[in-house]
Write a protein that holds these residues in place. Structure first.
Motif, short mmCIF file in Angstrom:
data_model
loop_
_atom_site.label_atom_id
_atom_site.label_comp_id
_atom_site.label_asym_id
_atom_site.label_seq_id
_atom_site.Cartn_x
_atom_site.Cartn_y
_atom_site.Cartn_z
N MET A 70 0.87 -1.42 -0.44
CA MET A 70 0.24 0.15 -0.13
C MET A 70 0.87 0.92 0.09
O MET A 70 0.56 1.88 -0.90
CB MET A 70 -0.73 0.13 0.81
N ALA A 71 1.91 1.54 0.49
CA ALA A 71 2.75 2.32 1.26
C ALA A 71 3.63 2.45 -0.43
O ALA A 71 3.70 3.74 -0.98
CB ALA A 71 3.98 1.82 1.87
N LEU A 72 3.43 1.64 -0.93
CA LEU A 72 4.53 1.39 -2.74
C LEU A 72 3.41 1.92 -3.62
O LEU A 72 3.66 3.00 -4.39
CB LEU A 72 5.12 -0.08 -2.74
N LEU A 73 2.39 1.24 -3.41
CA LEU A 73 1.21 1.90 -4.01
C LEU A 73 0.60 3.69 -3.89
O LEU A 73 0.57 4.05 -5.32
CB LEU A 73 0.19 1.15 -4.07
N GLY A 74 1.22 4.54 -2.71
CA GLY A 74 0.79 5.82 -2.47
C GLY A 74 1.79 6.43 -3.76
O GLY A 74 1.49 7.17 -4.34
N HIS A 75 3.17 5.82 -3.75
CA HIS A 75 4.23 6.92 -4.92
C HIS A 75 4.00 6.73 -5.65
O HIS A 75 3.64 7.40 -6.66
CB HIS A 75 5.35 5.95 -4.64
N SER A 76 2.99 5.99 -6.46
CA SER A 76 2.88 5.39 -7.58
C SER A 76 1.05 6.31 -8.14
O SER A 76 1.65 6.92 -8.94
CB SER A 76 2.03 4.18 -8.66
#
Length: 745
Positions: A70-76
């Motif tokens: 979820m955190a990595l998806l936030g950057h995208s």
């Protein structure tokens, strides 16, 4: 669907990694292609760059969990949202920022606060310090740094604060280092890692009387190394009294999310600002740090950089916004509670509210000599304990990597092993089984460390007993039994030759010791040592016979030195014997030429003449006796002119010796080393003779052997060949078909 897409990308990366070929050439840079590349090729390259230096065991995929996705998806998503139209972007970023700020203030009990999200966890402190300057210096916005010259601002920090934090703050604000005041910790009353409040009050009054302006105080709710919390309530009162901005940071702030919070940490909720690192506490990758602060003037906050009118900058909170929603309030509290509970699972004594525990090995004999206090130890004893505690921490980290234990250097206590699950458990996935394993490994390592410390004096004394051949090396940075160096017994050699010989012997001795069947570790020691050519003995158990160990080292070293000396002598003898044999054979060939005449030397005519009238050569061969160092003659029959070279294969009888194994008491110690068999040379059992044909031309003669193995081609046992007269008679009786051709070997 976004999570599914991200998981699919991870799966694609893993699949590409399986088909990845080895890198060719080892190039570190690559040229930018003229034509763009497709996504698969770029992902292939990224995967290769990530895993190119990993071993097979370390190349497993890192599991960051779904909250990490979820955190990595936030950057995208932040990149995607940034291209929306301005109005929609403003509404969305405002919602994300306000929601995240509200949730964090409620979770960590910080009422009516604002939030600043930043990548560098020190950046929030820089911004609130700039806010304090704007608030205390009314003309700062117009006059700038000129107003600071009238009353120099002073920033106070604890001696247990993060190293370099104050210097970084002054550099970012353009303040001189004289504006930084470091407050010592308690030395008589209270914790050794808490700020001395009484001394701080005295320093503030002295600065005020000197015309300076006390500006900001940096307090700790969990010091970086020891995890101690300052007396925040008293510091709050002192700051209110002098109008100082109070900023708090530390790992113990995470416990504010729990139902039960200690009063010491609870004082942080009254601070003017505090910095949180939820990414480390919750195991969220690439999540920003957060600084919560209270201030009523939004204009000053904007001037200090704590708020921004640019909607894109507000998207820093998006990864944390997604992760907090995924975990929920209960999930956040559960992660922090789990980390705090891991501390109570250890067998080490701790206090309520602490989330860090320490383990330190202290040698009982040292404590008795120092009156039961570590402070009473001498410098050498402290260094020895620091070394062995550092080794213990490294062993635990290697044996139980998921525990997250590490080694820290405390100013008063020295080297300790630290277990701080709040900083590592969420990332490493530490569980109760890992803590139990750490405790079990500790119980296994402590007896070994005690045995090693107890036997160090015996090892030193035994080495001194062999002072003629061994030298004891005092190396406090080595955690093992000790270090020794074998001293060469060669006399008359210059210093450089002696050092070369010493290095050669000690290298060979280390190799021999490493080949022994024992649990003791032998090595060249730490990377940076002052002494050269030393052998370091590692940790031992209490059943090790130190006397036998030192005797073995001394015996092996002596045998290696004697064998090297014997090899040098034998090589020199063989070389001189071959040179003398070449001269005699050359002379014998000249006599043969005079005896047979020139006609027999012609290629065609000589063959016909030899066929009609064969001539028996009277040239004698040569036999070299290694034991006596003399060159003898022997008769070698010449069978055919077309087979000019005759060579009798020399050989030696190798008797295998049982390898010497280092044995502890009860296992037997009567075995001898393979090199220990080298002693006085027996004339009847060692290499003695080699034979050369008189027909070997000097230009084609064999070169002297460089080693004992090469010398086997020249020598054979005297017991098998007999004396020179017996050899001559045997060679005359030998049939023609049994002779060996040297050219065919």
């Amino acid at each position: 669907s976004k999570i599914s897409s991200l998981i699919m990308v991870d799966a694609a990366l893993a699949q590409v990694g399986k088909n990845l070929s080895e890198e060719e050439g080892g190039e570190k840079f690559m040229e930018l292609c003229g034509v763009g590349q497709d996504v698969t090729t770029i992902l292939h390259l990224v995967h290769h760059l990530i895993h190119e230096e990993e071993d097979e065991e370390d190349g497993r995929d890192k599991n960051v969990g779904e909250q990490g996705h979820m955190a990595l998806l936030g950057h995208s998503l932040a990149a995607y949202i940034s291209v929306l139209d301005r109005e929609r972007l403003r509404k969305l970023t405002t919602r994300i920022l306000s929601d995240t700020t509200l949730w964090l203030c409620r979770i960590f009990r910080y009422d009516n606060g604002s939030a600043y999200f930043h990548e560098d966890d020190r950046d929030g402190l820089v911004k609130v310090c700039r806010l304090a300057i704007n608030a205390r210096y009314e003309e700062y916005t117009t006059e700038g740094y000129a107003v600071l010259s009238s009353r120099q601002p002073v920033i106070y920090q604890s001696a247990s604060c993060r190293p370099g934090l104050g210097q970084h703050l002054c550099n970012q604000l353009g303040l001189p280092l004289s504006s930084l005041c470091t407050v010592p910790c308690n030395t008589i009353f209270g914790s050794q890692h808490q700020m001395d409040v009484a001394l701080l009050d005295k320093l503030i009054k002295e600065d005020t009387d000197a015309g300076k302006l006390p500006l900001l105080l940096i307090a700790n709710a969990g010091t970086p190394e020891a995890g101690h919390t300052d007396k925040l309530s008293r510091l709050r009162e002192l700051c209110d009294q002098h109008g100082i901005w109070l900023h708090v940071e530390g790992v113990n702030l995470a416990t504010l999310a729990l139902a039960q919070v200690t009063s010491a940490v609870m004082g942080a909720t009254r601070s003017d600002s505090m910095t949180l690192t939820p990414g480390r506490w919750l195991g969220l990758p690439a999540v920003t740090a957060v600084t919560l602060y209270r201030h009523e003037d939004p204009a000053l906050s904007l001037a200090a950089g704590l708020t921004s009118s640019q909607p894109v900058e507000k998207l820093r909170a998006l990864p944390l916004w997604l992760s907090l929603q995924y975990l929920g309030h209960n999930g956040i509290v559960q992660k922090i509670r789990h980390a705090a509970a891991l501390v109570s699972m250890t067998l080490l004594e701790t206090t309520v509210g602490r989330v860090i525990v320490f383990a330190q090995y202290v040698f009982e004999s040292f404590l008795r000599c120092s009156g039961g206090s570590v402070d009473g130890l001498c410098a050498g004893e402290k260094e020895a304990l620091d070394t062995i505690n550092r080794w213990m921490g490294e062993q635990l980290a290697q044996l139980v990597p998921t525990s997250g234990v590490d080694v820290v250097e405390l100013e008063d206590e020295g080297t300790c092993v630290r277990f701080s699950p709040l900083l590592t458990a969420a990332v490493l996935g530490t569980q109760q089984e890992d803590v139990d394993e750490v405790v079990q490994k500790l119980l296994e390592l402590v007896p070994m460390m005690s045995a090693t410390m107890n036997l160090r004096q015996d090892f030193r004394e035994e080495t001194h007993r062999h002072a003629l051949s061994l030298t004891y090396i005092e190396e406090l940075s080595w955690p093992g039994l000790g270090a020794v160096r074998y001293e060469s017994q060669a006399e008359g050699a210059d210093e450089s030759r002696r050092k070369q010989e010493q290095k050669k012997i000690n290298d060979a001795l280390l190799t021999k010791l490493q080949e022994l069947d024992t649990d003791i570790f032998f090595s060249t020691g730490p990377e940076f040592v002052t002494e050269e050519n030393c052998i370091f003995v590692g940790m031992v158990t209490d059943d090790v016979d130190v006397s036998e160990l030192v005797d073995t080292i001394s015996t092996l070293g002596r045998d290696i030195e004697e064998s090297g000396r014997l090899l040098e002598n034998m090589t020199e003898r063989v070389r001189k014997g071959i040179l003398e044999a070449e001269l005699q054979l050359q002379k014998a060939n000249e006599e043969k030429l005079l005896e047979e005449g020139m006609l027999r030397q012609l290629p065609v005519f000589g063959s016909v003449l030899n066929w009609f009238s064969p001539v028996e050569s009277s040239v004698k061969g040569r036999t070299f006796n290694l034991a006596a160092g003399t060159l003898l003659t022997s008769i070698v029959s010449i069978v055919s002119e077309y087979l000019p070279f005759r060579f009798y294969k020399a050989f030696t009888e190798r008797v295998p010796h049982p390898p010497r194994l280092f044995r502890r008491p009860g296992a037997g110690s009567d075995s001898m080393s393979e090199t220990s068999s080298i002693g006085p040379v027996d004339e009847s059992s060692r290499v003695e003779n080699f034979t050369m044909s008189p027909n070997i031309h000097p230009s084609m003669s064999m070169s002297p052997p460089e080693t004992a193995e090469h010398a086997e081609a020249y020598v054979r046992p005297a017991g098998l060949l007999g004396n020179p007269e017996q050899v001559e008679a045997e060679e005359e009786r030998q049939p023609e078909g049994q002779e060996e051709d040297l050219s065919g070997r």
